[in-house]
Design a protein around this motif. Structure first.
Motif, PDB file in Angstrom:
ATOM      1  N   UNK A  54       0.842  -1.197   0.000  1.00  0.00           N
ATOM      2  CA  UNK A  54       0.000   0.000   0.000  1.00  0.00           C
ATOM      3  C   UNK A  54       0.881   1.254   0.000  1.00  0.00           C
ATOM      4  N   UNK A  55       1.935   1.245   0.796  1.00  0.00           N
ATOM      5  CA  UNK A  55       2.814   2.411   0.861  1.00  0.00           C
ATOM      6  C   UNK A  55       3.366   2.762  -0.518  1.00  0.00           C
ATOM      7  N   UNK A  56       3.913   1.751  -1.183  1.00  0.00           N
ATOM      8  CA  UNK A  56       4.513   1.965  -2.501  1.00  0.00           C
ATOM      9  C   UNK A  56       3.458   2.433  -3.509  1.00  0.00           C
ATOM     10  N   UNK A  57       2.323   1.759  -3.462  1.00  0.00           N
ATOM     11  CA  UNK A  57       1.274   2.072  -4.426  1.00  0.00           C
ATOM     12  C   UNK A  57       0.685   3.469  -4.196  1.00  0.00           C
ATOM     13  N   UNK A  58       0.396   3.793  -2.954  1.00  0.00           N
ATOM     14  CA  UNK A  58      -0.181   5.106  -2.656  1.00  0.00           C
ATOM     15  C   UNK A  58       0.801   6.223  -3.029  1.00  0.00           C
ATOM     16  N   UNK A  59       2.074   5.999  -2.754  1.00  0.00           N
ATOM     17  CA  UNK A  59       3.079   7.008  -3.100  1.00  0.00           C
ATOM     18  C   UNK A  59       3.081   7.263  -4.606  1.00  0.00           C
ATOM     19  N   UNK A  60       2.975   6.186  -5.356  1.00  0.00           N
ATOM     20  CA  UNK A  60       2.960   6.286  -6.813  1.00  0.00           C
ATOM     21  C   UNK A  60       1.762   7.136  -7.270  1.00  0.00           C
TER      22      UNK A  60
END
Ligand SMILES: [Fe+2]
Ligand SMILES: [Fe+2]
Length: 139
Positions: A54-60
């Protein structure tokens, strides 16, 4: 299976769709780990994968929205933050040995993800496609 992927929720942006499918798989993994009683041992790695993913995806997504100056950015980011807090809370409660995750919690995660992917992200994607067309891989 808790969440059956539905192609009508595809965004058409390759990397975002891949991430969404990964998130759906993780929610289903969480559900299955609970169902078969092996939950305890398996839940922590699933939680860390969910957190990382989620962290990686939301940052993207947030980077895209910033680049596009998306009008709904603030609300969207708020939704992301709420989910990160929810996952962190669930993980820490689990680490402290509090009871297994309830079906109610799983249903909440599923419904949030479904609404987010199929409604909220679609608005963002329309903006991204309009403004960053050519810079993103679509399919
Ligand atoms: Fe998303
Ligand atoms: Fe999002």
């Amino acid at each position: 299976m808790l969440f059956v992927w539905d192609d009508s929720c595809k965004t058409g942006i390759t990397e975002i769709d891949q991430d969404h499918k990964g998130l759906v798989n993780l929610i289903n993994d969480l559900y299955e780990a609970m169902q078969d009683g092996s939950g305890g041992a398996l839940l922590l790695p699933i939680f860390s994968a969910l957190k990382h993913y989620t962290e990686t995806h939301f940052t993207k997504e947030e980077r895209y929205m910033l680049e596009c100056d998306a009008p709904d950015r603030e609300e969207h980011v708020k939704e992301h933050k709420m989910m990160m807090a929810k996952l962190a809370d669930l993980e820490s409660r689990h680490r402290k040995g509090e009871a297994a995750i309830s079906l109610q919690t799983l249903t909440f995660l599923r419904d949030w993800l479904k609404n987010h992917i199929c409604v909220v992200d679609q608005v963002m994607v329309a903006n991204v496609k309009e403004k960053l067309d050519g810079d993103i891989q679509q399919g």
